[in-house]
Design a protein around this motif. Sequence first.
Motif, PDB file in Angstrom:
ATOM      1  N   TYR A   6       0.879  -1.158   0.000  1.00  0.00           N
ATOM      2  CA  TYR A   6       0.000   0.000   0.000  1.00  0.00           C
ATOM      3  C   TYR A   6       0.922   1.214   0.000  1.00  0.00           C
ATOM      4  N   GLU A   7       0.569   2.236  -0.777  1.00  0.00           N
ATOM      5  CA  GLU A   7       1.470   3.377  -0.923  1.00  0.00           C
ATOM      6  C   GLU A   7       0.711   4.701  -0.894  1.00  0.00           C
ATOM      7  N   ALA A   8       1.337   5.702  -0.265  1.00  0.00           N
ATOM      8  CA  ALA A   8       0.815   7.071  -0.271  1.00  0.00           C
ATOM      9  C   ALA A   8       1.993   8.019  -0.465  1.00  0.00           C
ATOM     10  N   ARG A   9       1.721   9.138  -1.131  1.00  0.00           N
ATOM     11  CA  ARG A   9       2.749  10.152  -1.340  1.00  0.00           C
ATOM     12  C   ARG A   9       2.213  11.494  -0.862  1.00  0.00           C
ATOM     13  N   THR A  10       2.965  12.142   0.008  1.00  0.00           N
ATOM     14  CA  THR A  10       2.642  13.473   0.493  1.00  0.00           C
ATOM     15  C   THR A  10       3.860  14.344   0.230  1.00  0.00           C
ATOM     16  N   ASP A  33       6.978  15.186  -1.145  1.00  0.00           N
ATOM     17  CA  ASP A  33       7.970  14.291  -1.751  1.00  0.00           C
ATOM     18  C   ASP A  33       8.304  13.108  -0.847  1.00  0.00           C
ATOM     19  N   ILE A  34       7.417  12.808   0.091  1.00  0.00           N
ATOM     20  CA  ILE A  34       7.618  11.683   1.006  1.00  0.00           C
ATOM     21  C   ILE A  34       6.707  10.532   0.563  1.00  0.00           C
ATOM     22  N   VAL A  35       7.306   9.386   0.275  1.00  0.00           N
ATOM     23  CA  VAL A  35       6.556   8.192  -0.117  1.00  0.00           C
ATOM     24  C   VAL A  35       6.573   7.220   1.058  1.00  0.00           C
ATOM     25  N   VAL A  36       5.383   6.756   1.446  1.00  0.00           N
ATOM     26  CA  VAL A  36       5.247   5.780   2.530  1.00  0.00           C
ATOM     27  C   VAL A  36       4.622   4.528   1.938  1.00  0.00           C
ATOM     28  N   ARG A  37       5.308   3.399   2.115  1.00  0.00           N
ATOM     29  CA  ARG A  37       4.792   2.098   1.666  1.00  0.00           C
ATOM     30  C   ARG A  37       4.655   1.177   2.870  1.00  0.00           C
ATOM     31  N   VAL A  38       3.583   0.384   2.868  1.00  0.00           N
ATOM     32  CA  VAL A  38       3.343  -0.557   3.964  1.00  0.00           C
ATOM     33  C   VAL A  38       3.113  -1.941   3.372  1.00  0.00           C
ATOM     34  N   PHE A  39       3.714  -2.951   4.021  1.00  0.00           N
ATOM     35  CA  PHE A  39       3.601  -4.345   3.618  1.00  0.00           C
ATOM     36  C   PHE A  39       3.145  -5.161   4.825  1.00  0.00           C
ATOM     37  N   PRO A  40       1.830  -5.405   4.961  1.00  0.00           N
ATOM     38  CA  PRO A  40       1.344  -6.167   6.123  1.00  0.00           C
ATOM     39  C   PRO A  40       1.442  -7.678   5.906  1.00  0.00           C
ATOM     40  N   THR A  41       1.645  -8.398   6.998  1.00  0.00           N
ATOM     41  CA  THR A  41       1.723  -9.861   6.976  1.00  0.00           C
ATOM     42  C   THR A  41       1.087 -10.413   8.246  1.00  0.00           C
ATOM     43  N   TYR A  84      -5.047 -11.979  17.095  1.00  0.00           N
ATOM     44  CA  TYR A  84      -4.550 -12.099  15.727  1.00  0.00           C
ATOM     45  C   TYR A  84      -3.457 -11.044  15.568  1.00  0.00           C
ATOM     46  N   LEU A  85      -2.213 -11.484  15.440  1.00  0.00           N
ATOM     47  CA  LEU A  85      -1.092 -10.545  15.381  1.00  0.00           C
ATOM     48  C   LEU A  85      -0.693 -10.292  13.934  1.00  0.00           C
ATOM     49  N   TRP A  86      -0.600  -9.027  13.607  1.00  0.00           N
ATOM     50  CA  TRP A  86      -0.199  -8.589  12.275  1.00  0.00           C
ATOM     51  C   TRP A  86       1.139  -7.880  12.370  1.00  0.00           C
ATOM     52  N   SER A  87       2.058  -8.264  11.510  1.00  0.00           N
ATOM     53  CA  SER A  87       3.338  -7.590  11.372  1.00  0.00           C
ATOM     54  C   SER A  87       3.245  -6.707  10.132  1.00  0.00           C
ATOM     55  N   TYR A  88       3.901  -5.572  10.158  1.00  0.00           N
ATOM     56  CA  TYR A  88       3.912  -4.729   8.966  1.00  0.00           C
ATOM     57  C   TYR A  88       5.268  -4.038   8.844  1.00  0.00           C
ATOM     58  N   THR A  89       5.750  -4.000   7.618  1.00  0.00           N
ATOM     59  CA  THR A  89       6.984  -3.308   7.293  1.00  0.00           C
ATOM     60  C   THR A  89       6.603  -1.968   6.678  1.00  0.00           C
ATOM     61  N   VAL A  90       7.233  -0.905   7.147  1.00  0.00           N
ATOM     62  CA  VAL A  90       6.989   0.429   6.610  1.00  0.00           C
ATOM     63  C   VAL A  90       8.283   0.938   5.993  1.00  0.00           C
ATOM     64  N   GLU A  91       8.177   1.440   4.777  1.00  0.00           N
ATOM     65  CA  GLU A  91       9.296   2.094   4.103  1.00  0.00           C
ATOM     66  C   GLU A  91       8.919   3.552   3.901  1.00  0.00           C
ATOM     67  N   ILE A  92       9.797   4.445   4.322  1.00  0.00           N
ATOM     68  CA  ILE A  92       9.585   5.881   4.165  1.00  0.00           C
ATOM     69  C   ILE A  92      10.732   6.395   3.309  1.00  0.00           C
ATOM     70  N   ILE A 123       0.052   7.924   5.934  1.00  0.00           N
ATOM     71  CA  ILE A 123       0.303   6.481   5.931  1.00  0.00           C
ATOM     72  C   ILE A 123      -0.923   5.882   5.253  1.00  0.00           C
ATOM     73  N   PRO A 124      -0.745   5.155   4.140  1.00  0.00           N
ATOM     74  CA  PRO A 124      -1.924   4.659   3.425  1.00  0.00           C
ATOM     75  C   PRO A 124      -2.726   3.680   4.273  1.00  0.00           C
ATOM     76  N   GLU A 125      -4.040   3.672   4.072  1.00  0.00           N
ATOM     77  CA  GLU A 125      -4.854   2.665   4.745  1.00  0.00           C
ATOM     78  C   GLU A 125      -4.475   1.302   4.186  1.00  0.00           C
ATOM     79  N   PHE A 126      -4.283   0.344   5.086  1.00  0.00           N
ATOM     80  CA  PHE A 126      -3.958  -1.003   4.629  1.00  0.00           C
ATOM     81  C   PHE A 126      -4.826  -2.029   5.334  1.00  0.00           C
ATOM     82  N   SER A 127      -5.087  -3.084   4.599  1.00  0.00           N
ATOM     83  CA  SER A 127      -6.011  -4.128   5.019  1.00  0.00           C
ATOM     84  C   SER A 127      -5.293  -5.200   5.830  1.00  0.00           C
TER      85      SER A 127
END
Length: 154
Positions: free
Chosen positions: A26-30, A32-40, A53-61, A139-143
């Motif tokens: 999931y990605e959002a840009r504000t 010149d800042i790009v935020v990506r999230v990868f939930p698992t 229910y535990l969710w891990s998520y990686t965030v890249e800024i 931070i983009p909404e992620f499922s």
Amino acid sequence: MRSIRRETSPPMQRMRRRRGQAATSYEARTRDIVVRVFPTYAAEDSSPEDGVYLWSYTVEIENHGGETVTLVSRRWTITDGLNRVNEVEGSGVVGEQPELKPREAFRYVSSCPLPTPSGAMRGSYQMVTEDGELFDAEIPEFSLHLPGAAMKVN
């Protein structure tokens, strides 16, 4: 939410290769800042019989701009499968307030427990420029949905 690991400022190209092609992102840009999230879903750390229910998520800024910015705080809105909302605010991320120079990136991993097998998260990072200008980077909404889980809408 708790942090489980972080990495600082690897080159942006290397970050893209390491996360793999199969990851849902999931990605959002504000500005010149790009935020990506990868939930698992963290099945090994979850306990569905106990309603955890535990969710891990990686965030890249990534800073694609020409000025240095510092992440000073975060705000999360966490919604579970029964539409119950939890707001979380705090200073920095994973105990840090990372500074991102132009073309630098910051990656961290954190987690979020839910009492239901589905939910969603969204939020923002408050950033400050070297000139003291404050702005919120989305931070983009992620499922957070297990296969077969359905979100109940009131």
